[in-house]
Every structure is written in C-alpha cells, then in structure tokens.
Design an enzyme around this catalytic site. Structure first.
Site, mmCIF file in Angstrom:
data_model
loop_
_atom_site.group_PDB
_atom_site.id
_atom_site.type_symbol
_atom_site.label_atom_id
_atom_site.label_comp_id
_atom_site.label_asym_id
_atom_site.label_seq_id
_atom_site.Cartn_x
_atom_site.Cartn_y
_atom_site.Cartn_z
ATOM 1 N N ARG A 139 13.424 23.113 15.570
ATOM 2 C CA ARG A 139 13.162 24.369 14.851
ATOM 3 C C ARG A 139 14.482 25.008 14.387
ATOM 4 O O ARG A 139 14.514 25.736 13.403
ATOM 5 C CB ARG A 139 12.362 25.341 15.731
ATOM 6 C CG ARG A 139 12.054 26.679 15.052
ATOM 7 C CD ARG A 139 10.890 27.433 15.698
ATOM 8 N NE ARG A 139 11.023 27.573 17.131
ATOM 9 C CZ ARG A 139 11.829 28.442 17.743
ATOM 10 N NH1 ARG A 139 12.577 29.268 17.043
ATOM 11 N NH2 ARG A 139 11.883 28.505 19.062
ATOM 12 N N TYR A 164 3.862 34.673 -8.638
ATOM 13 C CA TYR A 164 2.824 33.881 -7.959
ATOM 14 C C TYR A 164 1.995 34.801 -7.055
ATOM 15 O O TYR A 164 2.552 35.539 -6.234
ATOM 16 C CB TYR A 164 3.485 32.753 -7.152
ATOM 17 C CG TYR A 164 2.523 31.994 -6.285
ATOM 18 C CD1 TYR A 164 1.432 31.321 -6.844
ATOM 19 C CD2 TYR A 164 2.670 31.960 -4.905
ATOM 20 C CE1 TYR A 164 0.529 30.636 -6.046
ATOM 21 C CE2 TYR A 164 1.772 31.262 -4.097
ATOM 22 C CZ TYR A 164 0.702 30.614 -4.681
ATOM 23 O OH TYR A 164 -0.198 29.944 -3.892
ATOM 24 N N ASP A 224 12.724 32.911 -7.958
ATOM 25 C CA ASP A 224 11.821 31.805 -7.655
ATOM 26 C C ASP A 224 11.975 30.800 -8.793
ATOM 27 O O ASP A 224 11.584 31.068 -9.931
ATOM 28 C CB ASP A 224 10.381 32.338 -7.560
ATOM 29 C CG ASP A 224 9.371 31.249 -7.200
ATOM 30 O OD1 ASP A 224 9.663 30.066 -7.447
ATOM 31 O OD2 ASP A 224 8.281 31.592 -6.692
ATOM 32 N N LYS A 255 6.180 21.459 -5.296
ATOM 33 C CA LYS A 255 5.960 21.240 -6.728
ATOM 34 C C LYS A 255 6.923 20.177 -7.278
ATOM 35 O O LYS A 255 6.944 19.083 -6.789
ATOM 36 C CB LYS A 255 6.084 22.591 -7.455
ATOM 37 C CG LYS A 255 5.257 23.705 -6.796
ATOM 38 C CD LYS A 255 3.793 23.395 -6.856
ATOM 39 C CE LYS A 255 2.852 24.248 -6.036
ATOM 40 N NZ LYS A 255 3.223 25.346 -5.265
HETATM 41 N N1 LCS Z 1 6.176 30.225 -5.930
HETATM 42 C C1 LCS Z 1 5.517 29.683 -6.958
HETATM 43 C C2 LCS Z 1 6.016 29.891 -8.351
HETATM 44 C C3 LCS Z 1 4.377 28.926 -6.731
HETATM 45 O O1 LCS Z 1 3.743 28.393 -7.785
HETATM 46 C C4 LCS Z 1 3.911 28.757 -5.401
HETATM 47 C C5 LCS Z 1 2.689 27.984 -5.103
HETATM 48 C C6 LCS Z 1 4.637 29.354 -4.350
HETATM 49 C C7 LCS Z 1 5.763 30.080 -4.667
HETATM 50 C C8 LCS Z 1 4.216 29.199 -2.918
HETATM 51 O O2 LCS Z 1 4.476 27.894 -2.470
HETATM 52 P P1 LCS Z 1 3.636 27.086 -1.371
HETATM 53 O O3 LCS Z 1 3.605 27.928 -0.140
HETATM 54 O O4 LCS Z 1 2.275 26.846 -1.897
HETATM 55 O O5 LCS Z 1 4.435 25.836 -1.177
HETATM 56 N N2 LCS Z 1 1.878 27.778 -6.221
HETATM 57 C C9 LCS Z 1 0.675 27.293 -6.236
HETATM 58 C C10 LCS Z 1 -0.079 27.212 -7.416
HETATM 59 O O6 LCS Z 1 0.291 27.583 -8.518
HETATM 60 N N3 LCS Z 1 -1.238 26.667 -7.117
HETATM 61 O O7 LCS Z 1 -1.373 26.403 -5.800
HETATM 62 C C11 LCS Z 1 -0.152 26.786 -5.123
#
Ligand code: LCS
Length: 393
Positions: A58, A111, A183, A208
């Site tokens: 961790r 988001y 971001d 992503k």
């Molecule tokens: N920032 C952006 C721009 C994102 O698109 C997402 C997730 C996150 C942060 C959060 O990341 P995660 O915890 O899911 O790894 N975006 C998603 C979307 O557009 N569809 O499903 C998840």
C-alpha cells in the site's frame, strides 16, 4: 539510463524500467503484500526513509514505482502516484489539497462523479465549489472568492468537448495563488501536457487511453514538484486507494503502444467526424479536429492532435440517440472510453445521469448528445456500422 531527454515514443518503451537480478526485459510483477527486512535496523531505516527498501505494497512496490516513474517522464513531472481508479486520484487530490472553508472552481461539464462527490460529500466538510464554463477564462475570474484555493479543469471536457486554454487559466491561478489541477484523461500525455503550461498537478483515469485495452480500472496523479507529491502521497496511502502490482504491470504493457494506438484511433476519428458532420440525421458534431469546433485554433495550439473522442447531437433528440445505440453492432454500447474498441454511449442517461437535468443542460449535456470513443478497428467497418444504425433512426 536517464530517460528524461528521450523522445516521447522512446520513453513509452524505456522509462521506469529497472535492472532486476536476472536481466528481465520487462518490469517484473512483485505480487506481494509485504517485504522482508534484512534486520531490525534495516526495517527501522526503511520506516525512517533512510534506506532503500520496500515496506508494504500500500506504501510502495517496485512494479508500481516503475509505472509512477514512467508516467512522470511522459507528463514531464516530478513523480507519479498510482491509484486504484481515476476517482481514487480525484479524491486523493480533493482530500489532500482542500480543507474546511476552502473553495474550488471547476469546469462545468467535468466528469459527473468528480462533481457529484464534491457537491454531495465534500460540501459536508465545509468545502465549497463553483462550476463554470472554463473555456472562457473570464468565467473563472468572476467565480473567484477570497477563499478560492483550487482551479480544477478537464480539457477537452467529458462529454461536451469544450476546451480550456491552459496558458490563460494558469495565468489567472498564479495571480490569485491557487493550485491548478488538470484532468488529462481525454488526451493522454501524447496529445497534451498540462504541466508544461505551468499546471501544478495532472491526473488521469488510467482506465482509458493510457491502459487502452478496457481491462483495467486505475488512476495516476503526476505532480510538478516534490512539495505536491509529499502532500498527495500520504493521502493516497492512508485512504488506501493504491494500485495493485499486477494492474501496474498490465498498464506498463499497454502504455508501450500508446503512441501508435493514439495515432490510429485519431486517424479513424477524423474520418468518422467528417462522416457524422455530413450526415442528415446529425444536428451537430463537436470534434476538435473539425473547423466547426468553436475552439479549433486553441485545440491546434495546445494539443498535438484532436484525439479520438467525438460528441454529436442526433436531430431526433433522446429517442433518435437511443435508437442509434440500440442498433450499432460493431461499436459497443458501453461507458468508458479510450480503448482499442469503439464505444458509444448516451451521457444524459448514463455517465451524467446523477446530475440534475437543469445543471446538465446548462453545461451542454443535452438529451440527444451521443459520445463516441473511436477505436482502432478498420475505419470502413466503423463507418458502415454507424451508417446502418443511422438508417434505423
Ligand atoms: N475523469 C474522466 C475524464 C473520466 O472520463 C473518468 C471516468 C474519470 C475521471 C474517473 O475514472 P475511473 O474512476 O472510472 O477510472 N469516465 C468514465 C466514462 O466516461 N464512462 O465510464 C467511466
């Protein structure tokens, strides 16, 4: 080898690598929760930070370290902090850098959960937030309060594709001495590097483009200097939102092809955006590679390419959008983005459904908006699939 001065594509292959005792050509997976100390003194020195050595996964782990160094090299930052998800990164940043009585200014179409967690949960601890269209820097100036401590932006924004001028907003933040966070999920460092524009912190949903294969959920934060890293890292560790070593290995593997994946999906996206823009059933297309994007010039200046994310509005609104999604065959109807496979989704009923309708529409997420993450399939197959689904609308 010092990898800092290598070209981006070489960094993808070599940054973060270390020599193990067997000369492994890849980063080994240290799938262990804990590490043996050589002696009581060595254990004590590890805890005191006086000895090279690992303690507990961790806190630190060689495979995860390797990923963190790789991302720091790619973003031209000091060090990376890997997290269990993109939201793990968001919460580490909010919790470590904001305190009771502070105020944050953020992109309106950020988001969904990045906004929801702030408005619903951090507000309980006395943290205030304002959401503005950061694509006009003047909106940021107007939102500044005496207690503003953070500017948090997403560019291009998810899913409106509105672009924030990195250089202009950093200038405002510096005048007022607040922390800047970007971001960078939609671009990856291949297309955009906010730290080069003076941002303090950049982060990604690694789920992503960085991982790129729709098989991992993870996040990464990269700070420009040690001071921010020293503030953020203990928060990640103590909240327990660390990454697993096997995941780190998979992400390092996926990252090797980031440049060629981005190039191919972007080439496809340019052709698909043109196809959609000419389609009679499409009201408008938002893609930074089309001259019709209101911030085409800004995108060309701060992004190496327009990327692989497209938003478009169906003329028939919600019903037309849903019919389109029910009829695609090759393109997957799924949330997430940035993988080798093309994914299509409907923000109003999916990613942004927890926002109230009025706030959603105020930041441009209309009922008929469709978000398309372009994959690396044969572009003719993607266009044929969209064309046959459009015929059903
Ligand atoms: N920032 C952006 C721009 C994102 O698109 C997402 C997730 C996150 C942060 C959060 O990341 P995660 O915890 O899911 O790894 N975006 C998603 C979307 O557009 N569809 O499903 C998840």
């Amino acid at each position: 080898m010092d990898t800092k001065d290598l070209g981006f594509d070489s960094k993808l292959i070599h940054s973060g690598m270390f020599d193990d005792q067997f000369g492994s050509a890849t980063v080994p997976i240290y799938q262990t929760s804990t590490f043996k100390f050589r002696s009581a003194d060595h254990g004590a020195a590890c805890f005191a930070g006086d000895a090279d050595g690992y303690i507990y996964t961790r806190l630190n782990n060689p495979t995860i370290d390797s990923l963190e160094k790789l991302l720091a090299d790619l973003e031209n930052g000091y060090r990376g902090i890997a997290t269990s998800s993109g939201m793990g990164a968001v919460n580490t940043i909010y919790s470590a850098l904001l305190k009771q009585g502070d105020h944050m200014i953020s992109t309106a179409a950020v988001y969904g959960p990045s906004r929801v967690v702030m408005e619903k949960h951090y507000s309980k601890f006395g943290i205030e937030s304002t959401y503005v269209e950061t694509n006009d820097p003047e909106n940021i100036r107007k939102a500044i309060r005496p207690n503003t401590r953070m500017l948090y932006i997403e560019t291009p924004a998810n899913p409106t594709m509105a672009i924030t001028d990195l250089e202009a907003v950093v200038k405002i933040a510096r005048e007022h001495k607040f922390v800047t966070v970007a971001d960078n999920t939609f671009c990856s460092p291949y297309l955009q590097k906010p730290l080069d524009y003076g941002f303090d912190i950049v982060f990604h949903s690694i789920t992503k483009f960085l991982n790129g294969h729709a098989d991992i959920v993870g996040g990464i934060i990269v700070s420009k200097n040690k001071v921010f890293d020293d503030t953020l890292r203990p928060m990640m560790i103590n909240m327990g939102c660390n990454m697993d070593p096997h995941q780190a290995y998979m992400i390092i593997r996926g990252l090797k092809t980031l440049a060629i994946r981005m190039d191919r999906s972007q080439e496809n996206a340019i052709q698909i955006a043109r196809f959609l823009a000419e389609h009679p059933k499409v009201a408008w297309v938002k893609y930074p590679g089309l001259l019709s994007h209101p911030q085409y010039d800004l995108a060309s200046k701060q992004m190496r390419g327009p990327g692989a994310m497209i938003s478009f509005e169906m003329k028939g609104g919600l019903a037309a959008g849903k019919t389109l999604m029910d009829n695609v065959k090759l393109c997957m109807l799924a949330v997430s983005l940035g993988g080798v496979e093309s994914l299509i989704q409907h923000p109003a009923s999916m990613t942004h459904s927890k926002m109230d309708k009025e706030a959603r529409e105020r930041c441009g997420i209309t009922d008929g908006l469709v978000r398309f993450s372009v994959g690396i399939e044969d572009v003719n197959d993607i266009i044929s699939d969209l064309a046959q689904a459009m015929d059903k609308v």
